[in-house]
Enzyme design. Structure first.
Site, mmCIF file in Angstrom:
data_model
loop_
_atom_site.group_PDB
_atom_site.id
_atom_site.type_symbol
_atom_site.label_atom_id
_atom_site.label_comp_id
_atom_site.label_asym_id
_atom_site.label_seq_id
_atom_site.Cartn_x
_atom_site.Cartn_y
_atom_site.Cartn_z
ATOM 1 N N GLU A 1 0.879 -1.207 -0.084
ATOM 2 C CA GLU A 1 0.034 0.200 0.045
ATOM 3 C C GLU A 1 0.997 1.245 -0.046
ATOM 4 O OE1 GLU A 1 -3.929 0.311 2.018
ATOM 5 O OE2 GLU A 1 -2.883 1.672 3.309
ATOM 6 N N THR A 27 -4.038 4.788 -1.225
ATOM 7 C CA THR A 27 -5.253 5.351 -0.621
ATOM 8 C C THR A 27 -5.846 6.621 -0.774
ATOM 9 O OG1 THR A 27 -3.756 6.425 1.138
ATOM 10 C CG2 THR A 27 -4.256 4.083 1.770
ATOM 11 N N ALA A 33 -8.133 11.698 3.620
ATOM 12 C CA ALA A 33 -9.500 11.779 4.371
ATOM 13 C C ALA A 33 -10.055 12.993 3.844
ATOM 14 C CB ALA A 33 -9.396 11.947 5.907
ATOM 15 N N HIS A 61 -8.361 3.765 -3.701
ATOM 16 C CA HIS A 61 -9.280 3.897 -2.684
ATOM 17 C C HIS A 61 -10.231 4.991 -2.992
ATOM 18 C CE1 HIS A 61 -7.082 1.530 0.440
ATOM 19 N NE2 HIS A 61 -6.907 1.114 -0.512
ATOM 20 N N ARG A 91 -16.212 4.135 3.357
ATOM 21 C CA ARG A 91 -17.058 5.231 3.873
ATOM 22 C C ARG A 91 -16.200 6.382 4.445
ATOM 23 N NH1 ARG A 91 -19.093 5.592 9.952
ATOM 24 N NH2 ARG A 91 -17.089 6.198 10.083
ATOM 25 N N ASP A 143 -13.620 8.058 7.705
ATOM 26 C CA ASP A 143 -13.779 8.413 9.023
ATOM 27 C C ASP A 143 -14.939 9.660 9.110
ATOM 28 O OD1 ASP A 143 -12.744 6.710 10.737
ATOM 29 O OD2 ASP A 143 -10.576 7.397 10.230
ATOM 30 N N TYR A 152 -13.120 -5.654 9.873
ATOM 31 C CA TYR A 152 -12.432 -5.340 11.156
ATOM 32 C C TYR A 152 -12.437 -6.343 12.029
ATOM 33 C CZ TYR A 152 -13.013 -0.650 8.885
ATOM 34 O OH TYR A 152 -12.985 0.297 8.167
ATOM 35 N N HIS A 184 -15.162 -2.790 14.190
ATOM 36 C CA HIS A 184 -15.014 -1.199 13.951
ATOM 37 C C HIS A 184 -15.424 -0.544 14.967
ATOM 38 C CE1 HIS A 184 -16.211 2.990 12.330
ATOM 39 N NE2 HIS A 184 -15.012 2.577 11.452
ATOM 40 N N GLN A 216 5.522 5.097 15.802
ATOM 41 C CA GLN A 216 4.486 4.640 15.013
ATOM 42 C C GLN A 216 3.437 3.946 15.659
ATOM 43 O OE1 GLN A 216 6.329 2.340 12.019
ATOM 44 N NE2 GLN A 216 4.586 1.847 10.933
HETATM 45 P P1 FAD Z 1 -18.581 1.339 6.862
HETATM 46 O O1 FAD Z 1 -18.621 -0.061 6.056
HETATM 47 O O2 FAD Z 1 -19.661 2.068 6.401
HETATM 48 O O3 FAD Z 1 -18.841 0.731 8.593
HETATM 49 C C1 FAD Z 1 -18.535 1.924 9.405
HETATM 50 C C2 FAD Z 1 -19.555 1.551 10.401
HETATM 51 O O4 FAD Z 1 -20.678 1.648 10.051
HETATM 52 C C3 FAD Z 1 -19.156 0.220 11.175
HETATM 53 O O5 FAD Z 1 -19.445 0.356 12.564
HETATM 54 C C4 FAD Z 1 -20.185 -0.584 10.492
HETATM 55 O O6 FAD Z 1 -20.707 -1.638 11.241
HETATM 56 C C5 FAD Z 1 -21.416 0.154 10.294
HETATM 57 N N1 FAD Z 1 -22.527 0.363 9.470
HETATM 58 C C6 FAD Z 1 -22.008 -0.199 8.139
HETATM 59 N N2 FAD Z 1 -23.091 -0.237 7.320
HETATM 60 C C7 FAD Z 1 -24.205 -0.052 8.106
HETATM 61 C C8 FAD Z 1 -25.439 0.099 7.808
HETATM 62 N N3 FAD Z 1 -26.239 0.066 6.882
HETATM 63 N N4 FAD Z 1 -26.412 0.752 9.125
HETATM 64 C C9 FAD Z 1 -25.881 0.923 10.142
HETATM 65 N N5 FAD Z 1 -24.421 0.781 10.423
HETATM 66 C C10 FAD Z 1 -23.653 0.236 9.388
HETATM 67 N N6 FAD Z 1 -9.798 5.846 5.344
HETATM 68 C C11 FAD Z 1 -9.519 6.804 4.203
HETATM 69 O O7 FAD Z 1 -10.104 7.830 4.510
HETATM 70 N N7 FAD Z 1 -9.027 6.668 3.261
HETATM 71 C C12 FAD Z 1 -8.563 5.180 2.926
HETATM 72 O O8 FAD Z 1 -7.933 5.186 1.559
HETATM 73 C C13 FAD Z 1 -8.730 4.351 3.648
HETATM 74 N N8 FAD Z 1 -8.290 3.397 3.659
HETATM 75 C C14 FAD Z 1 -8.748 2.118 4.267
HETATM 76 C C15 FAD Z 1 -8.411 0.748 4.030
HETATM 77 C C16 FAD Z 1 -8.628 -0.312 4.855
HETATM 78 C C17 FAD Z 1 -8.242 -1.517 4.422
HETATM 79 C C18 FAD Z 1 -9.341 -0.130 5.903
HETATM 80 C C19 FAD Z 1 -9.439 -1.217 6.900
HETATM 81 C C20 FAD Z 1 -9.704 1.396 6.589
HETATM 82 C C21 FAD Z 1 -9.356 2.385 5.335
HETATM 83 N N9 FAD Z 1 -9.890 3.585 5.835
HETATM 84 C C22 FAD Z 1 -9.512 4.758 4.866
HETATM 85 C C23 FAD Z 1 -10.597 3.908 7.161
HETATM 86 C C24 FAD Z 1 -12.174 3.698 7.037
HETATM 87 O O9 FAD Z 1 -12.460 4.830 6.030
HETATM 88 C C25 FAD Z 1 -12.581 4.238 8.482
HETATM 89 O O10 FAD Z 1 -12.330 3.122 8.987
HETATM 90 C C26 FAD Z 1 -13.863 4.241 8.370
HETATM 91 O O11 FAD Z 1 -14.083 4.641 9.764
HETATM 92 C C27 FAD Z 1 -15.051 3.229 8.035
HETATM 93 O O12 FAD Z 1 -14.955 2.957 6.780
HETATM 94 P P2 FAD Z 1 -15.835 1.521 6.220
HETATM 95 O O13 FAD Z 1 -15.682 1.862 4.712
HETATM 96 O O14 FAD Z 1 -15.055 0.670 6.949
HETATM 97 O O15 FAD Z 1 -17.346 1.994 6.641
#
Ligand code: FAD
Length: 294
Positions: free
Chosen positions: A17, A48, A51, A77, A107, A109, A148, A152, A215
Site C-alpha cells: 500500500e 489510499t 481523508a 481507494h 465510508r 472517518d 475489522y 469497527h 508509530q
Molecule cells: P462502513 O462499512 O460504512 O462501516 C462503518 C461503521 O458503520 C461500522 O461500524 C459498520 O458496522 C457500520 N455500518 C455499516 N453499514 C451500516 C448500515 N447500513 N447501518 C448501520 N451501520 C452500518 N480511510 C480513508 O480516509 N482513506 C482510505 O484510503 C482508507 N483506506 C482504508 C483501508 C482499509 C483496508 C481499512 C480497514 C480502512 C481504511 N480507511 C481509509 C479507514 C476507514 O475509512 C474508516 O475505518 C471508516 O471509519 C470506516 O470505513 P468503512 O468503509 O469500513 O465503513
C-alpha cells in the site's frame, strides 16, 4: 487487470500500500517511493484516499502511473461520507476516464465538523451506499471493502458489524481487506465468524510493519488494534535503537505473514507506508514462499 481475477487463481498474493501526499510539494517524493515499490512487482498495489478527498487527484495519478509504467494492477481507494453525490459521481467518472478497474469503496472517518450533523441529510452514510453507486455507474469495477477483525470502533458489537459487512458483499463487494492486526489468532477467530455468516469472498489480511517506536502509538490510535505482549516487548527492548527496532518490526510482520500463509490465508497486504526498503525486506524474507515476479 481486475484483482478478482488474481484471487480466482487461488495462489498466494503479496500486495503493498502507498498513501498519496497531502500537499503538492511532496508529490514527487511520494511518486518516486511508489515507483520503487512498484518495481518490486507485487501482485497489486493499493493507493489510499486522503481523508475528506482534498487530494483525490493524487490517488488517481499515482494509481495510473503504477499501472501503466510498471504493469502492476492497482486498487484506488475512494471514500464518500464527507462528499456530495455530485462529487462522488465526478470522481467515479474520473476513475473510468483513467482506466481504473479496481476500487476500494470506503465510508471514511466522520470528520469532527460533521459529528453533530443530522445524518439524514448526508448523501452517503455507509460504504454500502458507495458500493451501490459504483455498481450503478458506467464503470465495470472490481470493488473491495474494509473489514475489522477486532470490530469497527463505532459498532455496538461484532454481530452487528458482520451483519453490515454481509450487506456490503450483497451489494457487490468482491473482496475485503482487513484493518491491521498484530495477533493472528484474533484474525482466525474473525474468519470463522464471517464464514459462518455466509461471507465467502476472498479476505486480504492487512499487516502493518511497525518500524519505529513512535508509530506504535499512532497505529493503536488509528486502528484500535490489540498489541500483544510479545510485540510490546520488542518495542520496550529495541524502541530506542531505530535500526534494531526496524529489524525487529520487519521480523515480527514476516512471522505473522508466514503463519498466515501456513494456515491457508492466500492474500496478504502490507501497509508499507511509502517505504520501499520495508516492502523489499518483507518480500525477500518470504521469497521462497511467494517467489518474486520477473
Ligand atoms: P462502513 O462499512 O460504512 O462501516 C462503518 C461503521 O458503520 C461500522 O461500524 C459498520 O458496522 C457500520 N455500518 C455499516 N453499514 C451500516 C448500515 N447500513 N447501518 C448501520 N451501520 C452500518 N480511510 C480513508 O480516509 N482513506 C482510505 O484510503 C482508507 N483506506 C482504508 C483501508 C482499509 C483496508 C481499512 C480497514 C480502512 C481504511 N480507511 C481509509 C479507514 C476507514 O475509512 C474508516 O475505518 C471508516 O471509519 C470506516 O470505513 P468503512 O468503509 O469500513 O465503513
Amino acid at each position: 487487470m481486475k484483482i478478482s481475477e488474481l484471487f480466482a487463481k487461488k495462489v498466494p498474493t503479496l500486495s503493498f500500500e502507498v498513501f498519496p501526499p497531502k500537499t503538492s510539494d511532496t508529490y514527487e517524493s511520494v511518486k518516486t517511493a511508489a515507483e520503487h515499490i512498484a518495481a518490486l512487482k507485487p501482485d497489486f498495489m493499493s493507493v489510499t484516499y486522503g481523508a475528506g478527498g482534498g487530494t483525490s487527484r493524487y490517488t488517481l495519478n499515482i494509481a495510473s502511473d503504477i499501472e501503466t509504467r510498471y504493469g502492476v494492477p492497482t486498487l484506488a481507494h475512494l471514500t464518500c461520507v464527507s462528499s456530495s453525490r455530485n462529487t462522488v459521481r465526478d470522481r467515479i467518472k474520473n476513475m473510468i476516464d483513467r482506466g481504473i478497474k479496481n476500487v476500494m469503496a470506503l465510508r471514511g472517518d466522520i470528520p469532527e465538523s460533521m459529528a453533530n450533523d443530522d445524518r439524514t441529510n448526508w448523501h452517503y452514510n455507509h460504504a454500502v451506499d458507495l458500493i451501490r453507486e459504483l455498481k450503478e455507474s458506467d464503470g465495470d469495477f472490481c470493488i473491495g471493502g474494509a473489514c475489522y477483525p477486532e470490530v469497527h470502533p463505532e459498532s455496538v458489537n461484532q454481530k452487528e458489524d458482520i451483519k453490515h459487512l454481509k450487506e456490503k458483499i450483497d451489494a457487490g463487494c468482491e473482496f475485503l481487506t482487513t484493518q491491521m492486526f498484530f495477533e493472528n489468532n484474533l484474525f482466525y477467530n474473525f474468519m470463522y465468524k464471517i464464514r459462518e455468516a455466509g461471507i465467502t469472498v476472498p479476505i486480504v489480511a492487512g499487516i502493518m510493519p511497525i518500524t519505529n517506536a513512535k508509530q506504535v502509538e499512532r497505529a493503536i490510535k488509528l486502528s484500535g488494534s490489540h498489541m500483544p505482549q510479545r510485540f510490546k516487548a520488542l518495542v520496550d527492548h529495541f524502541g530506542t535503537n531505530p535500526a534494531a527496532m526496524k529489524q525487529a518490526g520487519i521480523a515480527y510482520s514476516t512471522d505473522q505473514i508466514i503463519d498466515l500463509l501456513a494456515n491457508g490465508i492466500n492474500a496478504v497486504h502490507v501497509y508499507s507506508m511509502n517505504k520501499p526498503d520495508v516492502a523489499a525486506a518483507i518480500q525477500n524474507n518470504i521469497s521462497e514462499i511467494i517467489p518474486k515476479k520477473k
